[in-house]
Write an enzyme that holds these catalytic residues in place. Structure first.
Site, PDB file in Angstrom:
ATOM      1  N   ARG A 107     -19.817 105.332  92.754  1.00  0.00           N
ATOM      2  CA  ARG A 107     -19.043 106.541  92.429  1.00  0.00           C
ATOM      3  C   ARG A 107     -17.723 106.435  93.159  1.00  0.00           C
ATOM      4  NH1 ARG A 107     -19.896 112.975  92.293  1.00  0.00           N
ATOM      5  NH2 ARG A 107     -21.096 112.305  90.497  1.00  0.00           N
ATOM      6  N   HIS A 134     -18.107 109.208  83.062  1.00  0.00           N
ATOM      7  CA  HIS A 134     -19.293 109.665  83.807  1.00  0.00           C
ATOM      8  C   HIS A 134     -20.499 109.497  82.869  1.00  0.00           C
ATOM      9  CE1 HIS A 134     -21.626 111.506  86.791  1.00  0.00           C
ATOM     10  NE2 HIS A 134     -21.162 112.735  86.795  1.00  0.00           N
ATOM     11  N   GLN A 137     -24.049 111.166  83.311  1.00  0.00           N
ATOM     12  CA  GLN A 137     -24.007 112.605  83.010  1.00  0.00           C
ATOM     13  C   GLN A 137     -24.151 112.842  81.504  1.00  0.00           C
ATOM     14  OE1 GLN A 137     -23.505 115.447  85.219  1.00  0.00           O
ATOM     15  NE2 GLN A 137     -24.219 116.386  83.332  1.00  0.00           N
ATOM     16  N   ASP A 229     -16.430 122.349  82.307  1.00  0.00           N
ATOM     17  CA  ASP A 229     -16.456 121.672  83.615  1.00  0.00           C
ATOM     18  C   ASP A 229     -15.363 122.323  84.469  1.00  0.00           C
ATOM     19  OD1 ASP A 229     -16.861 119.900  85.691  1.00  0.00           O
ATOM     20  OD2 ASP A 229     -16.022 118.143  84.665  1.00  0.00           O
ATOM     21  N   CYS A 270     -21.856 120.401  83.753  1.00  0.00           N
ATOM     22  CA  CYS A 270     -22.334 119.252  84.531  1.00  0.00           C
ATOM     23  C   CYS A 270     -22.574 119.607  85.992  1.00  0.00           C
ATOM     24  CB  CYS A 270     -21.333 118.110  84.415  1.00  0.00           C
ATOM     25  SG  CYS A 270     -19.669 118.598  84.843  1.00  0.00           S
ATOM     26  N   ARG A 298     -30.609 114.773  84.925  1.00  0.00           N
ATOM     27  CA  ARG A 298     -29.880 113.659  85.538  1.00  0.00           C
ATOM     28  C   ARG A 298     -30.863 112.656  86.134  1.00  0.00           C
ATOM     29  NH1 ARG A 298     -24.961 114.066  87.476  1.00  0.00           N
ATOM     30  NH2 ARG A 298     -25.081 111.820  87.240  1.00  0.00           N
TER      31      ARG A 298
HETATM   32  N1   CP Z   1     -22.522 116.396  87.810  1.00  0.00           N
HETATM   33  C1   CP Z   1     -22.382 115.627  88.896  1.00  0.00           C
HETATM   34  O1   CP Z   1     -21.990 114.461  88.823  1.00  0.00           O
HETATM   35  O2   CP Z   1     -22.740 116.246  90.047  1.00  0.00           O
HETATM   36  P1   CP Z   1     -22.450 115.651  91.488  1.00  0.00           P
HETATM   37  O3   CP Z   1     -20.947 115.562  91.636  1.00  0.00           O
HETATM   38  O4   CP Z   1     -23.063 116.643  92.449  1.00  0.00           O
HETATM   39  O5   CP Z   1     -23.080 114.298  91.593  1.00  0.00           O
END
Ligand code: CP
Length: 310
Positions: A107, A134, A137, A229, A270, A298
């Site tokens: 990430r 992403h 997600q 989002d 998300c 997830r």
């Molecule tokens: N939706 C998502 O990626 O959540 P986080 O940023 O908490 O991992």
């Protein structure tokens, strides 16, 4: 599933519709096994490096618990802990991690960093969010949509807000591949970039997905799901005031949910959410919200991705 072994997931652009379908079906199996309390040890003897340049709740916890409860050994490494392009090139870090781990989750900011890790490590790399995509997600989002409306028949999803962010871009790709109609409702300056729109429009010809880009909120009519989002993504904090002004009319509130003309429209997010900005508390905490199922999914989808590729 054999053709999945050893593959990285950086963006759904690299997978065809049948492959995405098989990830979804495996995720549903994994969720059912979890509900029945079945204990399995499918990652025994395996290790995964979880590299994080940005904060995370869901993605980190999903990878860590999904891998650990199957007997694998996840190792969390933030950019405070290891060299991620500082003092050592990313290529060399990738080479070393590939000698010690079965897989890598990344990430971070630059999508090219995920590509470099995949190219030089020799092990599957999972994109846990970059500035561009992403994908884990988006798989959970599609699973949640199918839990409400089934996996057959046309579905219409409206994404409302910042149409340029990684979540919107990933949704667009997965919808285009899987034949889900996707309407991005955003101010013109936050409409997805032309190159991606052209790519997804070409993909939608095969799948039958209708893709639309508009700033007209009336386009939510008939939608199965409204999705939003945060207005300011990680790394864009300097744009907070500008985004709030620009996106205020795009808030998902009960009036907008009602505008679909359907009582069974679901709300997706998300997470994390800023209640009172992109969504009102009554919507995200209300009966039409599936945001918490989506968060749980997830874990099931990430486990399925790792099972298929490791
Ligand atoms: N939706 C998502 O990626 O959540 P986080 O940023 O908490 O991992």
């Amino acid at each position: 599933m054999e053709q999945m072994k050893g593959r990285s997931l950086l963006t759904w652009l690299d997978f065809n519709a049948n492959e995405i379908r098989s990830f979804l079906e495996l995720a549903k199996t994994v969720k059912a096994q979890s509900r029945r309390g079945e204990l399995t040890q499918r990652f025994t003897g395996k290790t995964i490096a979880l590299l994080f340049e940005k904060r995370s709740t869901r993605t980190r916890c999903a990878f860590e618990t999904a891998f650990g409860e199957e007997g694998g050994h996840p190792v969390f490494l933030s950019n405070q802990d290891i060299q991620l392009g500082a003092k050592e090139s990313l290529e060399d870090t990738a080479r070393v991690l590939g000698r010690m781990f079965s897989a890598i989750q990344f990430r971070g900011f630059k999508h090219s960093a995920a590509e470099t890790l995949a190219r030089y490590s020799g092990v599957p790399v999972y994109n846990g969010l970059t500035d561009d995509f992403h994908p884990t997600q988006a798989l959970a989002d599609l699973m949640t949509l199918e839990e409400s409306f089934g996996d057959r028949g046309k579905k219409k999803l409206c994404y409302i807000g910042d149409g340029r962010n990684n979540v919107a871009r990933s949704l667009l790709v997965i919808c285009a591949k899987m034949g889900v109609d996707c309407t991005v409702i955003a101010p013109e300056s936050l409409t997805p970039d032309r190159a991606l729109v052209e790519k997804c429009t070409a993909l939608s010809v095969a799948s039958g997905a209708k893709l639309r880009f508009t700033n007209n909120l009336d386009e939510v009519e008939g939608a199965d799901a409204l999705y939003t989002d945060v207005w300011t993504s990680m790394g864009e904090e300097a744009k907070k005031d500008e985004r709030e002004k620009l996106l205020r009319p795009y808030q998902v509130n009960q009036a907008l949910m009602d505008k679909t003309g359907r009582k069974d429209t679901i709300f997706l997010h998300c997470l994390p959410a800023v209640k009172g900005e992109e969504v009102t508390a009554d919507v995200i905490d209300g009966p039409q919200s599936r945001a918490w199922d989506q968060a749980e999914n997830r874990k099931h989808t990430i486990k399925a991705i790792m099972l298929a590729t490791l």
